[in-house]
Design a protein around this motif. Sequence first.
Motif, short mmCIF file in Angstrom:
data_model
loop_
_atom_site.label_atom_id
_atom_site.label_comp_id
_atom_site.label_asym_id
_atom_site.label_seq_id
_atom_site.Cartn_x
_atom_site.Cartn_y
_atom_site.Cartn_z
N ASP A 386 -39.93 3.37 13.07
CA ASP A 386 -41.30 3.71 13.47
C ASP A 386 -41.96 4.69 12.52
N ASP A 387 -41.22 5.18 11.53
CA ASP A 387 -41.79 6.17 10.61
C ASP A 387 -42.95 5.59 9.81
N ASP A 388 -42.93 4.29 9.56
CA ASP A 388 -44.01 3.67 8.78
C ASP A 388 -45.36 3.85 9.46
N VAL A 389 -45.44 3.54 10.74
CA VAL A 389 -46.74 3.64 11.42
C VAL A 389 -47.05 5.07 11.85
N ILE A 390 -46.02 5.86 12.17
CA ILE A 390 -46.26 7.25 12.55
C ILE A 390 -46.80 8.04 11.37
N SER A 391 -46.18 7.86 10.21
CA SER A 391 -46.49 8.71 9.06
C SER A 391 -47.60 8.17 8.18
N MET A 392 -47.73 6.84 8.08
CA MET A 392 -48.75 6.29 7.18
C MET A 392 -49.34 5.01 7.72
N GLY A 393 -49.51 4.96 9.05
CA GLY A 393 -50.04 3.76 9.68
C GLY A 393 -51.42 3.37 9.19
N GLY A 394 -52.29 4.35 8.93
CA GLY A 394 -53.63 4.05 8.44
C GLY A 394 -53.60 3.49 7.03
N GLY A 566 -43.10 13.18 7.54
CA GLY A 566 -42.84 12.66 8.87
C GLY A 566 -43.68 13.33 9.93
N ALA A 567 -43.18 13.32 11.16
CA ALA A 567 -43.97 13.79 12.30
C ALA A 567 -44.02 15.31 12.42
N TRP A 568 -43.19 16.02 11.67
CA TRP A 568 -43.09 17.47 11.88
C TRP A 568 -43.91 18.30 10.90
N HIS A 569 -44.12 17.80 9.70
CA HIS A 569 -44.79 18.60 8.68
C HIS A 569 -45.75 17.72 7.87
N GLU A 570 -46.68 18.38 7.19
CA GLU A 570 -47.57 17.70 6.26
C GLU A 570 -47.50 18.45 4.93
N GLN A 598 -42.15 1.20 22.17
CA GLN A 598 -42.11 1.67 23.55
C GLN A 598 -40.88 2.52 23.87
N SER A 599 -39.76 2.24 23.24
CA SER A 599 -38.55 3.01 23.54
C SER A 599 -38.66 4.45 23.06
N GLN A 600 -39.65 4.73 22.21
CA GLN A 600 -39.82 6.08 21.67
C GLN A 600 -40.98 6.82 22.33
N LYS A 601 -41.48 6.27 23.44
CA LYS A 601 -42.52 6.93 24.21
C LYS A 601 -41.95 7.47 25.52
N GLU A 613 -46.01 13.37 22.49
CA GLU A 613 -45.48 12.14 21.94
C GLU A 613 -45.85 12.06 20.45
N PHE A 614 -45.15 11.16 19.74
CA PHE A 614 -45.33 11.09 18.29
C PHE A 614 -46.77 10.75 17.90
N TRP A 615 -47.44 9.88 18.66
CA TRP A 615 -48.80 9.51 18.29
C TRP A 615 -49.74 10.71 18.38
N MET A 616 -49.47 11.59 19.35
CA MET A 616 -50.30 12.80 19.48
C MET A 616 -50.10 13.73 18.29
N ARG A 617 -48.83 13.92 17.90
CA ARG A 617 -48.54 14.78 16.76
C ARG A 617 -49.17 14.21 15.49
N ALA A 618 -49.03 12.89 15.31
CA ALA A 618 -49.55 12.26 14.11
C ALA A 618 -51.07 12.40 14.02
N GLU A 619 -51.75 12.18 15.13
CA GLU A 619 -53.21 12.28 15.11
C GLU A 619 -53.66 13.70 14.82
#
Length: 651
Positions: A386-394, A566-570, A598-601, A613-619
């Motif tokens: 899921d790192d692909d869409v979490i980190s660089m989905g756009g 990733g989801a923790w730092h930029e 879904q298994s990661q939500k 959740e990861f989507w919140m952190r990413a946004e």
Amino acid sequence: MTIPATLLPATQKSKNDIGFKPVGQFEETRFEKIHNVIFDDSNTASIKVAEEIATLIRKKQKADKTCVLGLATGSSPIRVYEELVRMHKEEGLSFSNVVTFNLDEYLPMEKDNRQSYWYFMHEHLFNHIDIPKENVHIPDGTITGDQVLEYCLAYEKRIREFGGLDFQLLGIGRTGHIGFNEPGSHYNSGTRVITLDHITRVDAAPSFLGIDHVPRKAITMGIATVRSAKRIVLLGWGQNKAEIIKKTVEGEISSHVPATYLQQHKNCTFVLDTGAGSELTRNKTPWLVDESLEWTKNLTAKAVVWLCGETGKSILSLTDKDYNDNGMSGLLAQQDSYDLNIKMFNRLQHTITGWPGGKPNADDTNRPERAEPAKKRVIIFSPHPDDDVISMGGTFDRLVEQGHEVHVVYQTSGNIAVSDTDALRYAEISKRINPSTEAQTIIDSIKAKKESSFDTIEVRKLKGNIRRGESYAATRYVGLKDENVYFLDLPFYETGTIKKNNLSEEDIEIMMDIIIKVKPHQIYAAGDLADPHGTHKVCLDAVLGAMKRLQSEKFMKDCWLWLYRGAWHEWDINEIEMAVPMSPDQVLKKRYAIFCHQSQKDGVMFQGDDSREFWMRAEERNRDTAQKYRALGLSDYAAMEAFVRYKFDQA
């Protein structure tokens, strides 16, 4: 202060002394209160620490004396122990005269539990060396009730009987704890039972497959016990330790940060990597320490971005006074503020692009990516599914929309991140659809699983397939064909446990095969080295290892490597070399792609200390990046994803 030669800064070593070249050098400034050295990487640093320990052991052997070592657990000292084992097996280093005392143990905890520190120490060190069993002392996690106080006093007495600790190895927790001396621990505290801080339990949660399984108490050596050691070395790796390292090294002594008590020890060294030392004043804002700096382009960019934050001004609004008042008069001696501001503004402006694959038929002189070839072959390496869409989905979506040949490569199965509850639900659904012995075997295995036991191969396979199905859902949503999606299941990861194997030749060859197959013009990979459970770092090492071996291939001369976080730092703004803006609609599309996993939500197993959740952190991270650009006086976007280009000639 008696610091061994191997850990002395270069400026304090004789010309004949061959040692490491630290990234930074310890300076007795008004900021730093603990001797520290910084290495390019934790591997080199760990070897140097192991060498110091080995030297001490041999010195004691020659004098026919016992060497008393205080040892730590956790991820930080693992490489030190590996090197000590290597020296024992290959160089004849004997531990026959060594007595060890471990810092701590969970309570309650059985020795044979894979999460116990007794198990950890034997797995990583004691089972592989010649230390007498009776010389190993690890707090007993089975002690209960009235026995605890007596046991703790006896542990202290045993240390004194051996003449005290000759050497104490430490890690540091994000609360500033050493051992399990949590915030509030007293300066004169001895070995005792302590209640673990919530953050400490959160950090331990991945190893226990969830915070609910992490014990709430532990036995630990006290601050006074640690301070009594003749020599102390504390290890700090990764950016996630940078903030607490700064507080410890530069802050005031306080029970709120127990590690600050080490400021009063006369023979203590903090051994850090660049990430852990990044927040120290001499590294983050060196112009406040040394006015005679060499102002490189990168340092200048870092300083200007920092100055904007300090003054609350945009780049083009900075004045001579702003620079002079903040320790940058030396920079102004080279160029005036007007020219400097224009250069820095243009530098950051040129990082922004809506064409991550390059803009066709455009002048690419000041663009982050090449215009040609107009349609590029692209590999997105994703450590987990899921790192692909979490980190660089756009950016992923943009590359597909703009017609590039995109391939997504999932390096690991991610199976350990699927809960038993989810796996059981899928197995039961499978059985209802198509009753089978295999489905029932999986159901029985999950129901019979004990807290400390491993998943069976069948359960691991099911969990991996759950992650695969979710990955296909996300890549299809973005518009990618299934034949452009790959699952490598790199062997280093497939242990069924949190503890992974070292990167192997087989891992590198698998990576090389996929790169040769695609012959990419662009590779995207996770550069998040502060990943809490280390998989990102190993996966990046696999990418770099494969690319280095393929450098002689003709197609590799046109291949660029872009690193995302990733989801923790930029990335810091001054580090960013490509910033891809996203519209509000693209932000939503990225969110929905993340929802496919879904298994990661809703109760993800490896949450970290952030309950969102990861989507919140990413946004939030993407919005924050856009806001920082806007605050510097640049264009206003809803969100941005950021990348740094890795150049092999810089390594």
